[in-house]
Design a protein around this motif. Structure first.
Motif, PDB file in Angstrom:
ATOM      1  N   TYR A  12       0.825  -1.205   0.000  1.00  0.00           N
ATOM      2  CA  TYR A  12       0.000   0.000   0.000  1.00  0.00           C
ATOM      3  C   TYR A  12       0.854   1.247   0.000  1.00  0.00           C
ATOM      4  N   ILE A  16       0.967   4.150  -2.704  1.00  0.00           N
ATOM      5  CA  ILE A  16       0.601   5.527  -2.344  1.00  0.00           C
ATOM      6  C   ILE A  16       1.740   6.491  -2.660  1.00  0.00           C
ATOM      7  N   LYS A  23       2.221  15.118  -4.166  1.00  0.00           N
ATOM      8  CA  LYS A  23       1.443  15.772  -3.121  1.00  0.00           C
ATOM      9  C   LYS A  23       2.138  15.665  -1.766  1.00  0.00           C
TER      10      LYS A  23
ATOM     11  N   PHE B 256      -8.347  16.555  -0.303  1.00  0.00           N
ATOM     12  CA  PHE B 256      -7.376  15.717  -0.996  1.00  0.00           C
ATOM     13  C   PHE B 256      -7.866  14.272  -0.997  1.00  0.00           C
ATOM     14  N   ASP B 257      -7.415  13.566  -1.938  1.00  0.00           N
ATOM     15  CA  ASP B 257      -7.849  12.173  -2.030  1.00  0.00           C
ATOM     16  C   ASP B 257      -7.437  11.389  -0.793  1.00  0.00           C
ATOM     17  N   LEU B 258      -6.249  11.717  -0.293  1.00  0.00           N
ATOM     18  CA  LEU B 258      -5.708  10.884   0.766  1.00  0.00           C
ATOM     19  C   LEU B 258      -5.342  11.667   2.019  1.00  0.00           C
ATOM     20  N   LEU B 298      -1.581  17.670   8.833  1.00  0.00           N
ATOM     21  CA  LEU B 298      -1.951  16.975   7.604  1.00  0.00           C
ATOM     22  C   LEU B 298      -1.926  15.479   7.882  1.00  0.00           C
ATOM     23  N   PHE B 300      -2.283  11.772   6.250  1.00  0.00           N
ATOM     24  CA  PHE B 300      -2.276  10.988   5.018  1.00  0.00           C
ATOM     25  C   PHE B 300      -2.606   9.541   5.379  1.00  0.00           C
ATOM     26  N   ALA B 301      -3.614   9.063   4.795  1.00  0.00           N
ATOM     27  CA  ALA B 301      -3.925   7.652   5.021  1.00  0.00           C
ATOM     28  C   ALA B 301      -2.987   6.812   4.166  1.00  0.00           C
ATOM     29  N   LEU B 302      -2.369   5.868   4.804  1.00  0.00           N
ATOM     30  CA  LEU B 302      -1.485   4.956   4.082  1.00  0.00           C
ATOM     31  C   LEU B 302      -2.173   3.604   4.044  1.00  0.00           C
ATOM     32  N   GLY B 303      -2.950   3.443   3.064  1.00  0.00           N
ATOM     33  CA  GLY B 303      -3.746   2.237   3.012  1.00  0.00           C
ATOM     34  C   GLY B 303      -4.897   2.336   3.999  1.00  0.00           C
ATOM     35  N   ASN B 304      -5.408   1.200   4.396  1.00  0.00           N
ATOM     36  CA  ASN B 304      -6.559   1.216   5.297  1.00  0.00           C
ATOM     37  C   ASN B 304      -6.162   1.254   6.763  1.00  0.00           C
ATOM     38  N   THR B 305      -4.920   0.977   7.054  1.00  0.00           N
ATOM     39  CA  THR B 305      -4.568   0.817   8.460  1.00  0.00           C
ATOM     40  C   THR B 305      -3.484   1.768   8.941  1.00  0.00           C
ATOM     41  N   ASN B 306      -2.715   2.341   8.062  1.00  0.00           N
ATOM     42  CA  ASN B 306      -1.617   3.206   8.502  1.00  0.00           C
ATOM     43  C   ASN B 306      -1.925   4.657   8.170  1.00  0.00           C
TER      44      ASN B 306
END
Lengths: 401, 493
Positions: A12, A16, A23, B256-258, B298, B300-306
């Protein structure tokens, strides 16, 4: 093959970072720049300061210094400035042109004084003269030059060496709340010759008349004698007690004045030690004792031919001429209240004390120097300079600094 | 700079802890947040009882800081929906505080940009007893869109010193926050809050009993040296009042998307007056303070868990003080604090979370006493590493543990003094300069344990130990312990 959770997570993160690297990078950059730009250190330089410079020109216009030293400008004089608000003291010595420089002093109201001791030959006899000058409450709020006029005088011959006006704190066994009966005045012969105390008057001074010509005496007591009955030899003390008894029986921390030389006696019910000669009561406005104020007062010593010659003030004070004053001391619990002084600067240009009442503290004149074995006490007609505060009264003796 | 909770400068310099010296976390949270969000953030109503104690000791301190502090708060609070559109929150606290060996200063917060201090010649212990109330009302004005809130905090307390000359201090502090919040959509919200505060400290030394056999000396400090000295005074009175207002704008953007952006910007002004005496008050100086801060996070989601969190905070303030008689500015302070860092939350998928944080802080502090001609300038940088382990709620017990290490280095500091300095500089200012110019290392550990379902029990422990690289100081440590019992109730809305 199925990926483990950790591998999935790493995958992931890789996706990302790949997809959003720009970004993320821009965001980190913004944060980091935002952090470091203000972190730059500042160049600082010495601060602006309101401190200022004062020059004091010490001048004798009486002709005395010119006659003996060839100039009106008094060199090598000790010049003192005392900040009224901040209790800071500065001193320096005047240069060959009589100028004393004070650098970077605080803006404030100042008492300024100068003193120089000189030895002059008059008719083949040497005399120690003191050149003294004072100005009070001078506002110094910018760089300034002031002229300080000094005047020659012979050092005081008969001086107040100690005044104990403070009183004693309450103590067991009696816990007397305001014990002031142990007050005393000590007088010292500072000269080389015998001085007779006969008819010398001690008085306390009413407030509000320092600019006038008269002492407004609230109380006035005179040494007995007809002229030469009470000699005081050079270097000797005499103690005048309010009540000449052992006060330690009432307050253990007080003093034994049963051996005093004289005693103020008002009349019954005042304490009277029959073994001690009494001062002669000239005037006693109020009270069962000759009480010096434990807060603020001025004590003078003077000699006049007729103490009643000038009569009384409207409010029952005996009028005595300031010109006859031999010595005087102005004291106060709050030394910043210079505006409430009771004596003119010609008698006492300063103010001493500065402590709370009923603490067994005393004011004692400083030792100036020794002449052989004999103590010569300091006398600049300025109690701020001449006096020191003692934690214990010392009747009949002197303790040096 | 000393705080057990590594808080942002915005919170540390909030007028409540900074000027009023109140360090109860719950009310600081209320004071620094827009009350309009309470309606949506307080998702459950509850009744809460808590005890918070903050204990500080060690000699790494400024000259007029207490040698030891024990600050204790007992609080009862609760919140309740009033109908469908209003939420009420209220709290009541009793405070008992002990300051050990506090030198000279009678003011409760002598180091909060306060150049005019009333002091006496004693060093002693102070005890404080106080009561404080907090009432918040938040209301939904337009369903799911517009909210408003009002928060009122009121504190009264009395401090007294137990030794001669036994000065007393009474305080009355009031903070009023009012805010409005707008939710545009699920991805963004913005709010604004206006704060007004009025802080008063009344210092009194009554005429003392003569059996003390002592004489106090009163000092009136006006900067970094040469105080006014009063001997033989039997009483003193001073009324010190601060009034100020601040404006805060805060928001959350999820465009932002993430990434999520959580931000707040704050600007405030304060002014204070000192007067002495009773019937005929005598001015003793005044000051003006302007401060501003920002906070930016800020996510930032790193995947679903981080999750990666970048944060940056900034604070700056400028103070000018005016001499009571000369009517000229005689003292100024400038302070800047900026910090930023990164936190990585990871491991949630395993039932636990590990969150390492690396942070960098830069600070500069300058004070200029133009009356005396003294300048102090202390820049410095701090690096912090903090590791937090969180075991998320498994229905009954939560536990997290954090350990951290700080390293603070003073930069190119400067001290300018005039030719002559007085006793106050030598006894106080010089010690303070040594404090500000000391490098130090710090170690911190925090633990939070909660358990229970309907009734939750929470234990929060934070410990900080600062070890200066100085021969003059040994250490300073803080321990904060909170015990909370919270009755969870069903949302009544």
């Amino acid at each position: 093959m199925e990926l483990s959770s950790a591998e999935k997570s790493t995958g992931y993160l890789a996706d990302i970072m790949e997809n959003n690297i720009n970004k993320v990078f821009v965001s980190i950059l913004i944060v980091v720049i935002g952090l470091f730009i203000p972190a730059c250190e500042e160049n600082v330089s010495p601060p602006a300061s309101m401190r200022l410079n004062l020059a004091v020109n010490v001048v004798d216009t009486t002709g005395f210094y010119y006659e003996h030293f060839g100039s009106d400008l008094v060199d090598s004089a000790d010049v003192y400035i005392n900040s009224i608000s901040y209790y800071t003291n500065n001193d320096t010595i005047s240069d060959s042109l009589g100028a004393a420089q004070f650098i970077q002093i605080l803006p404030d109201r100042y008492n300024i004084s100068a003193s120089k001791r000189v030895k002059v030959n008059l008719n083949n006899k040497y005399f120690d003269y003191i050149l003294n000058g004072q100005v009070q409450d001078v506002s110094i709020f910018q760089d300034n030059t002031i002229t300080l006029y000094v005047y020659p005088s012979l050092p005081g011959q008969l001086l107040f060496s100690e005044i104990y006006y403070n009183g004693s704190p309450p103590q067991a066994p009696y816990n007397i709340p305001q014990y002031f009966h142990d007050q005393f005045t000590e007088i010292y012969n500072n000269s080389d010759e015998v001085i007779y105390l006969d008819s010398i008057i001690i008085s306390d001074v009413d407030y509000g008349h320092a600019e006038e010509d008269f002492v407004y005496a609230i109380h006035a007591y005179m040494f007995p004698g007809s002229g030469q009955d009470y000699p005081l030899n050079p270097g000797e003390f005499v103690v005048v007690a309010q009540d000449a008894i052992d006060h330690t029986t009432a307050v253990p921390s007080s003093i034994d004045l049963s051996g005093a030389d004289f005693e103020y006696y008002v009349g019954p019910p005042d304490v009277d030690n029959p073994d001690i000669p009494n001062m002669i009561k000239l005037h006693h406005k109020y009270g069962v004792d000759f009480l010096y104020s434990v807060f603020n007062d001025a004590i003078v010593m003077l000699k006049v031919k007729d103490p009643y010659a000038l009569g009384y003030s409207q409010f029952d004070c005996l009028l005595l001429p300031f010109s006859s004053v031999i010595d005087g001391v102005d004291y106060r619990d709050n030394l910043s209240e210079i505006e409430y002084k009771r004596l003119p600067s010609s008698i006492d240009a300063g103010l001493t004390g500065g402590f709370e009442s009923y603490q067994n503290k005393s004011i004692q004149r400083k030792i100036d120097f020794y002449k052989g074995d004999r103590i010569i006490l300091m006398d600049n007609n300025n109690s701020s300079i001449d006096f020191q505060v003692m934690d214990r009264p010392t009747p009949g003796y002197i303790i040096g600094e | 700079m000393l705080s057990v909770n590594a808080q942002s400068p915005i919170r540390l310099y909030d007028p409540m802890p900074y000027h009023a010296g109140i360090f109860l976390q719950a009310v600081i949270d209320q004071s620094t947040a827009n009350p309009s969000w309470n309606f949506i953030d307080d998702s459950v109503t509850s009744v809460k009882y808590s005890f918070q104690t903050l204990s500080t000791n060690g000699n790494f301190r400024r000259a007029m800081d207490p040698n030891g502090i024990s600050d204790n708060y007992w609080t009862a609070s609760g919140s309740k929906y009033l109908g469908e559109k209003s939420l009420f929150y209220g709290s009541f606290s009793y405070r008992l505080k002990n300051d050990k060996d506090k030198m000279w200063a009678q003011n409760r917060q002598p180091y909060t940009s306060l150049p005019f201090i009333l002091a006496d010649s004693s060093t002693g212990d102070w005890e404080l007893n106080g009561l404080m109330w907090n009432v918040d009302i938040s209301r939904e004005l337009i369903r799911d869109k517009l909210y408003s809130g009002l928060s009122i905090f009121y504190n009264v307390d009395e401090r007294y010193q137990d030794i001669f000359p036994r000065p007393r201090a009474n305080h009355r502090d009031m903070f009023v926050n009012t805010g409005i919040g707008y939710i545009k959509d699920e991805k963004s919200r913005i709010g604004t809050m206006v704060k007004y505060y009025n802080i008063q400290e009344s210092l009194t030394t009554s005429k003392y009993s003569l059996d003390q056999e002592k004489t106090p000396i009163f000092y009136k400090f006006r900067g970094l040296d040469t105080p006014l000295i009063f001997r033989g005074e039997t009483s003193e009175e001073r009324l010190y009042s601060i009034e100020g207002a601040s404006l805060m704008i805060d928001g959350l953007v999820k465009h932002f998307d993430l990434a999520d952006i959580d931000f707040s910007v704050n600007y405030g002004i304060s002014h204070a007056d000192n007067v002495d005496g009773g019937a005929y008050p005598i001015k003793q100086g005044k000051w003006r303070d302007q401060y501003g801060s920002y906070s930016l996070t800020l996510l930032f989601a790193l995947g679903n868990t981080n999750c990666l969190k970048l944060f940056s905070n900034g604070f700056t303030r400028n103070l000018d003080a005016e001499h009571p008689d000369l009517h000229l500015d005689i003292y100024s302070e400038k302070e800047k604090i900026f910090n930023g860092g990164v936190t990585l939350d990871m491991g949630r998928q395993h039932g636990w979370m590990l969150s390492p944080t690396a942070e960098f802080l830069s600070r500069s502090f300058k004070r200029v006493d133009t009356f005396n001609g003294i300048l102090d300038y202390f820049p410095g940088r701090l690096g912090r590493f903090y590791l937090k382990m969180d075991i998320p709620d498994r229905g009954f017990t939560d536990f997290n543990l954090g350990v951290g290490f700080d390293k603070y280095r003073v930069g190119d500091d400067k001290v300018y003094i005039p030719r002559n300095v007085g006793f106050f500089y030598q006894n106080v200012t010089m010690t303070d300069e040594s404090y500000y110019s000391s490098d130090y290392s710090a170690f911190r550990i925090s633990e939070q344990l909660s358990f229970g379902k309907k009734r939750r029990y929470l234990l929060v422990l934070d410990y900080l130990r600062i070890m200066p690289d100085s021969d003059m100081f040994n250490y300073r440590e803080q321990l904060q312990l909170s015990l909370i019992v919270e009755d969870m109730m069903r949302k009544s809305r």
